[in-house]
Write an enzyme that holds these catalytic residues in place. Structure first.
Site, short mmCIF file in Angstrom:
data_model
loop_
_atom_site.label_atom_id
_atom_site.label_comp_id
_atom_site.label_asym_id
_atom_site.label_seq_id
_atom_site.Cartn_x
_atom_site.Cartn_y
_atom_site.Cartn_z
N GLU A 129 26.91 155.75 53.30
CA GLU A 129 25.86 156.64 52.77
C GLU A 129 26.30 158.11 52.87
O GLU A 129 26.13 158.88 51.91
CB GLU A 129 24.58 156.38 53.59
CG GLU A 129 23.42 157.31 53.34
CD GLU A 129 22.29 157.03 54.36
OE1 GLU A 129 21.94 155.85 54.59
OE2 GLU A 129 21.77 157.99 54.95
N HIS A 139 27.03 151.01 57.03
CA HIS A 139 26.14 151.35 55.89
C HIS A 139 25.87 152.85 55.88
O HIS A 139 25.99 153.53 54.86
CB HIS A 139 24.83 150.57 55.99
CG HIS A 139 23.73 151.11 55.12
ND1 HIS A 139 23.02 152.25 55.44
CD2 HIS A 139 23.24 150.69 53.94
CE1 HIS A 139 22.15 152.51 54.48
NE2 HIS A 139 22.24 151.57 53.56
N ASN A 140 25.53 153.39 57.03
CA ASN A 140 25.23 154.82 57.10
C ASN A 140 26.46 155.68 56.86
O ASN A 140 26.37 156.73 56.24
CB ASN A 140 24.60 155.16 58.45
CG ASN A 140 23.15 154.70 58.54
OD1 ASN A 140 22.76 153.74 57.87
ND2 ASN A 140 22.35 155.35 59.36
N LYS A 158 24.97 148.05 60.07
CA LYS A 158 24.06 149.17 59.75
C LYS A 158 24.78 150.51 59.94
O LYS A 158 24.61 151.43 59.15
CB LYS A 158 22.81 149.11 60.64
CG LYS A 158 21.91 150.34 60.56
CD LYS A 158 21.18 150.45 59.23
CE LYS A 158 20.69 151.83 58.85
NZ LYS A 158 19.80 152.53 59.71
N SER A 197 17.35 149.51 57.09
CA SER A 197 17.57 150.69 56.25
C SER A 197 16.53 150.80 55.15
O SER A 197 16.05 149.80 54.65
CB SER A 197 18.96 150.68 55.61
OG SER A 197 19.10 151.84 54.78
P1 NDP Z 1 11.43 157.95 66.70
O1 NDP Z 1 12.87 157.68 66.71
O2 NDP Z 1 10.97 159.33 66.49
O3 NDP Z 1 10.80 157.39 68.07
C1 NDP Z 1 9.44 157.57 68.40
C2 NDP Z 1 8.89 156.33 69.05
O4 NDP Z 1 9.63 156.00 70.23
C3 NDP Z 1 7.46 156.53 69.48
O5 NDP Z 1 6.75 155.32 69.28
C4 NDP Z 1 7.61 156.85 70.95
O6 NDP Z 1 6.46 156.57 71.71
C5 NDP Z 1 8.71 155.90 71.32
N1 NDP Z 1 9.39 156.24 72.56
C6 NDP Z 1 10.24 157.27 72.77
N2 NDP Z 1 10.67 157.27 74.05
C7 NDP Z 1 10.09 156.21 74.66
C8 NDP Z 1 10.16 155.67 75.97
N3 NDP Z 1 10.94 156.22 76.90
N4 NDP Z 1 9.42 154.58 76.24
C9 NDP Z 1 8.64 154.02 75.29
N5 NDP Z 1 8.55 154.47 74.04
C10 NDP Z 1 9.26 155.56 73.72
O7 NDP Z 1 10.68 157.00 65.62
P2 NDP Z 1 11.09 156.50 64.18
O8 NDP Z 1 9.94 155.68 63.73
O9 NDP Z 1 11.58 157.60 63.30
O10 NDP Z 1 12.33 155.56 64.43
C11 NDP Z 1 12.26 154.41 65.27
C12 NDP Z 1 13.63 153.78 65.34
O11 NDP Z 1 14.04 153.37 64.04
C13 NDP Z 1 14.72 154.74 65.84
O12 NDP Z 1 15.63 154.03 66.63
C14 NDP Z 1 15.38 155.20 64.58
O13 NDP Z 1 16.71 155.60 64.78
C15 NDP Z 1 15.29 153.95 63.72
N6 NDP Z 1 15.33 154.17 62.27
C16 NDP Z 1 14.68 155.23 61.70
C17 NDP Z 1 14.70 155.43 60.34
C18 NDP Z 1 13.97 156.57 59.74
O14 NDP Z 1 14.10 156.76 58.50
N7 NDP Z 1 13.20 157.33 60.48
C19 NDP Z 1 15.43 154.51 59.45
C20 NDP Z 1 16.02 153.39 60.13
C21 NDP Z 1 15.97 153.26 61.50
P3 NDP Z 1 5.33 157.71 71.94
O15 NDP Z 1 4.45 157.66 70.74
O16 NDP Z 1 4.65 157.29 73.18
O17 NDP Z 1 6.06 159.02 72.08
#
Ligand code: NDP
Length: 477
Positions: free
Chosen positions: A190, A186-187, A183, A128
């Protein structure tokens, strides 16, 4: 070069987490499905530390020192399974897969079990703090096998946020899905915090008659006291922001329909399954969904209600103090409910979660970080097995002191027609818990009447049924 850790999935979260590891002196292998992201990361931030860019899964795995530590930071759900399926065959017993995405804990349990059979340690890790947290130090909630924490823990402690006393905001939460479960809650908390703050804002605006800028100042003052927290701090920032295009308060030009990604909803769904009353969190989730029903709201605009009539200046200031009390008391209740859910999950799944340790790692880095969490930790430290936060003497006394104002605020809200589902649910929970008798006795009578569901008596052991359709005598069931 061999890397101590690898990160695959280099969108905002993965990229910043990888940079955080590198800035802390670790050699980090980086990989992404779309290789251009990997290249961009190394080009832009390569100077920050040691990165090993890998284009293929094979290169990525080969770059890692053994036992391998591979962090997955991709979209939660099916993409996470796809990535695990891609990497697992390339790994060896003793290697570790760490899922830092927002996985549902049930998925984490399933994945942990499947990978355990291959000798791979699977760590479901809640993170988080958003993208800033990932870069500068998030609150980290890892689950999974305890032994994996021996080698992973020190690395996480380095990159995590630090609480005011310097303690790293990370601990081994418990086996399999425990980290992602915590987690999730936590959300949920939140969501409740945000809803309560939203209600306080609306009351200060509609009942006290303050402007958004004045309310920002009130929140800033609150932030120097017991409500000191990240969410109160950013609330003041948002409320004092003025829209450049129109010169209006920013909060007045944003469409008032709240969105959600699902972790709050999960918290409530799981609470229903576990039979835990998280009414404040549920109201927060429902409030967001209600806000999104544009057509329903439009069709209801003509419904009758009282005319809001803002208070005079002196009364407004006194009312603002009452709202602070109502907000604080309601906050104690939502944390009481959230920790109850964690305790219930821990019991159901045999996780043995240390609630004091959970509150301690939420003190820094995460969205709900607050001075308040230190007090929750103190409550659990003072009494192991504390049945509820409301059983803590300090919290009980604070609520006792706040309750008159809390009730007055709800009276004003009701009289003026300002919706306060979070404050009201919290007070109802509090009053229900303290009530010597609840109408549940009547519910049991009704159930026995229409369905012969039986009831227990206050004066004798056993189950009983009244012959409602006959002579109304009582029989043992
Ligand atoms: P996203 O959730 O937007 O995911 C994008 C990433 O996932 C890219 O690297 C993409 O690769 C990859 N991806 C998607 N589909 C596939 C697939 N089928 N095979 C391989 N790679 C894939 O990114 P975030 O950085 O926002 O979040 C990452 C994780 O962290 C998520 O699970 C999210 O819920 C969690 N999280 C996010 C927070 C936030 O504030 N954003 C906070 C805490 C947790 P490509 O570039 O090739 O498309």
């Amino acid at each position: 070069t061999s890397a101590q850790i690898g990160v695959t999935g280099l969108a905002v979260m993965g990229r910043n987490l990888a940079r955080n590891f590198a800035r802390n002196g670790y050699t980090v292998a980086v990989h992404n499905r779309t290789a251009s992201r990997t290249k961009a990361l190394v080009e832009e931030f390569g100077h920050e530390g040691d990165f090993v860019a890998a284009e293929t899964a094979e290169e990525f795995v080969a770059a890692l020192e053994r036992p391998r530590r591979l962090v997955i930071m991709v979209k939660a759900g099916q993409p996470t399974d796809a990535v695990i399926e891609e990497f697992a065959p390339l790994l060896e017993p003793g290697d570790m897969i760490i899922d830092g995405g927002n996985a549902h804990f049930a998925d984490t349990r399933r994945r942990e079990k499947a990978l355990r059979e291959q000798g791979i340690h699977f760590v479901g890790m809640g993170v988080s703090g958003g993208e800033e947290g990932a870069l500068h130090g998030p609150s980290i909630m890892p689950g999974g096998p305890k032994e994996s924490y021996d080698s992973l823990g020190p690395m996480l402690e380095k990159i995590s946020a630090k609480a005011a006393d310097g303690a790293p905001c990370v601990t081994h939460v418990g086996p399999d899905g425990a980290g992602h479960f915590v987690k999730m809650v936590h959300n949920g908390i939140e969501y409740a915090d945000m809803q309560l703050i939203g209600e306080a804002y609306q009351l200060l605006r509609d009942v006290a008659g303050y402007t958004p800028a004045q309310i920002a100042d009130i929140f800033r003052t609150w932030n120097t006291g017991r409500l000191d927290s990240y969410l109160i701090e950013i609330t003041a920032e948002v409320l004092s922001h003025v829209d450049e295009a129109t010169g209006k308060p920013f909060v007045d030009v944003v469409v008032d329909q709240a969105e959600q990604k699902g972790t709050g909803r999960w918290t409530v769904q799981i609470a229903l399954d576990l039979g835990v009353p998280v009414s404040g969190i549920a109201e927060a989730v429902f409030a967001r969904s209600l806000s999104g029903h544009a057509a329903l709201r439009e069709a209801s605009r003509g419904l009758a209600g009282p005319q809001a009539s803002p208070l005079g200046e002196a009364e407004a200031a006194a009312f603002a103090d009452r709202v602070e009390q109502a907000l604080y008391a309601s906050k104690i209740v939502s944390y009481t409910q959230g920790f109850h859910e964690i305790a219930a999950g821990s019991e159901e799944y045999g996780w043995d979660i240390d609630l004091g340790a959970v509150s301690a790692i939420w003190r820094g880095g995460c969205i709900i970080r607050a001075a308040f969490l230190d007090r929750i930790r103190a409550a659990y430290d003072a009494r192991a097995g504390l049945p509820s936060l409301l059983s803590d003497e300090t919290f009980a006394r604070e609520i006792a002191d706040a309750q008159d104002d809390w009730r007055e605020v709800l009276i004003a809200a009701t009289r003026q027609g300002v919706p306060t589902p979070g404050f009201a649910a919290a007070l109802a929970y509090y009053d229900a818990l303290r009530a010597p008798r609840l109408p549940a006795a009547l519910t049991q009578g009704q159930r026995d009447f229409f369905g012969a569901h039986t009831y227990r008596r206050v004066d004798r052991d056993g189950s009983f049924h009244t012959l409602w359709g006959g002579d109304r005598s009582e029989v043992s069931a």
